[in-house]
Design a protein around this motif. Structure first.
Motif, PDB file in Angstrom:
ATOM      1  N   TYR A   1      67.712   8.108  45.364  1.00  0.00           N
ATOM      2  CA  TYR A   1      67.974   9.391  46.008  1.00  0.00           C
ATOM      3  C   TYR A   1      69.170   9.349  46.955  1.00  0.00           C
ATOM      4  O   TYR A   1      69.453   8.333  47.573  1.00  0.00           O
ATOM      5  N   ASP A   2      69.847  10.487  47.047  1.00  0.00           N
ATOM      6  CA  ASP A   2      70.853  10.715  48.079  1.00  0.00           C
ATOM      7  C   ASP A   2      70.138  11.304  49.279  1.00  0.00           C
ATOM      8  O   ASP A   2      69.187  12.081  49.119  1.00  0.00           O
ATOM      9  N   MET A   3      70.593  10.966  50.486  1.00  0.00           N
ATOM     10  CA  MET A   3      69.942  11.461  51.701  1.00  0.00           C
ATOM     11  C   MET A   3      70.976  11.953  52.703  1.00  0.00           C
ATOM     12  O   MET A   3      72.016  11.332  52.869  1.00  0.00           O
ATOM     13  N   ILE A   4      70.646  13.063  53.350  1.00  0.00           N
ATOM     14  CA  ILE A   4      71.439  13.575  54.460  1.00  0.00           C
ATOM     15  C   ILE A   4      70.502  13.734  55.645  1.00  0.00           C
ATOM     16  O   ILE A   4      69.434  14.331  55.521  1.00  0.00           O
ATOM     17  N   VAL A   5      70.900  13.190  56.777  1.00  0.00           N
ATOM     18  CA  VAL A   5      70.148  13.340  58.016  1.00  0.00           C
ATOM     19  C   VAL A   5      70.933  14.289  58.912  1.00  0.00           C
ATOM     20  O   VAL A   5      72.089  14.023  59.239  1.00  0.00           O
ATOM     21  N   VAL A   6      70.311  15.408  59.283  1.00  0.00           N
ATOM     22  CA  VAL A   6      70.919  16.358  60.216  1.00  0.00           C
ATOM     23  C   VAL A   6      70.250  16.130  61.568  1.00  0.00           C
ATOM     24  O   VAL A   6      69.060  16.359  61.730  1.00  0.00           O
ATOM     25  N   VAL A   7      71.042  15.667  62.524  1.00  0.00           N
ATOM     26  CA  VAL A   7      70.528  15.266  63.828  1.00  0.00           C
ATOM     27  C   VAL A   7      70.254  16.492  64.696  1.00  0.00           C
ATOM     28  O   VAL A   7      71.047  17.433  64.732  1.00  0.00           O
ATOM     29  N   HIS A   8      69.126  16.480  65.407  1.00  0.00           N
ATOM     30  CA  HIS A   8      68.785  17.521  66.383  1.00  0.00           C
ATOM     31  C   HIS A   8      69.081  17.019  67.780  1.00  0.00           C
ATOM     32  O   HIS A   8      69.182  15.816  68.019  1.00  0.00           O
ATOM     33  N   SER A   9      69.128  17.922  68.714  1.00  0.00           N
ATOM     34  CA  SER A   9      69.424  17.547  70.096  1.00  0.00           C
ATOM     35  C   SER A   9      68.311  16.692  70.706  1.00  0.00           C
ATOM     36  O   SER A   9      68.537  16.006  71.693  1.00  0.00           O
ATOM     37  N   GLY A  10      67.120  16.702  70.133  1.00  0.00           N
ATOM     38  CA  GLY A  10      66.021  15.885  70.630  1.00  0.00           C
ATOM     39  C   GLY A  10      66.275  14.399  70.493  1.00  0.00           C
ATOM     40  O   GLY A  10      65.628  13.580  71.150  1.00  0.00           O
ATOM     41  N   MET A  11      67.217  14.011  69.638  1.00  0.00           N
ATOM     42  CA  MET A  11      67.515  12.601  69.425  1.00  0.00           C
ATOM     43  C   MET A  11      68.363  12.016  70.566  1.00  0.00           C
ATOM     44  O   MET A  11      68.361  10.814  70.780  1.00  0.00           O
ATOM     45  N   VAL A  12      69.051  12.873  71.295  1.00  0.00           N
ATOM     46  CA  VAL A  12      69.920  12.412  72.376  1.00  0.00           C
ATOM     47  C   VAL A  12      69.076  11.730  73.451  1.00  0.00           C
ATOM     48  O   VAL A  12      68.052  12.247  73.883  1.00  0.00           O
TER      49      VAL A  12
END
Length: 127
Positions: free
Chosen positions: A93-104
């Protein structure tokens, strides 16, 4: 001398080819349109069948996440996770991770743990 050789071997093992990055707009569109979207409070994970002959990954951060330093720190943590555990992650599989501000501000270990649990839950992790 032995410790230095082990460090060199570890470094070689952790390299990931540039070909394993999603770069083209067509590739991004394929993953976004044909993917399963997995929501988490720290990120969205998009998983789609391979667009090419090899699995590819991408990390997307918007300006809403924070300034450039915060965005790049989050991006580095996610990329290092994929690089470190590339042999345990399913290669179909190909994967894209879209980061949210909660990760900061989260520790890398916490980010890695959440990503690993999510991949295990979705059946994308080899033990």
């Amino acid at each position: 001398m032995v410790a230095q050789r082990q460090l060199e071997l570890t470094h070689l093992r952790l390299k990931q080819s540039q070909n394993h990055n999603i770069r083209s707009k067509a590739h991004f569109n394929h993953v976004f349109k044909n993917s399963k979207k997995i929501r988490h409070q720290l990120y969205y994970l998009y998983v789609a069948t391979c667009y090419g002959s090899y699995p590819a990954r991408a990390v997307v951060t918007s300006r809403k996440v924070g300034n450039a330093v915060k965005r790049n720190r989050c991006r580095r943590h996610v990329k290092s996770f994929f690089r470190t555990f590339q042999h345990q992650i399913t290669t179909e599989y190909d994967m894209i991770v879209v980061v949210h501000s909660g990760m900061v501000g989260r520790a890398s270990q916490e980010i890695w743990t959440t990503l690993r649990r999510q991949l295990e839950k979705e059946g994308l992790w080899h033990a």
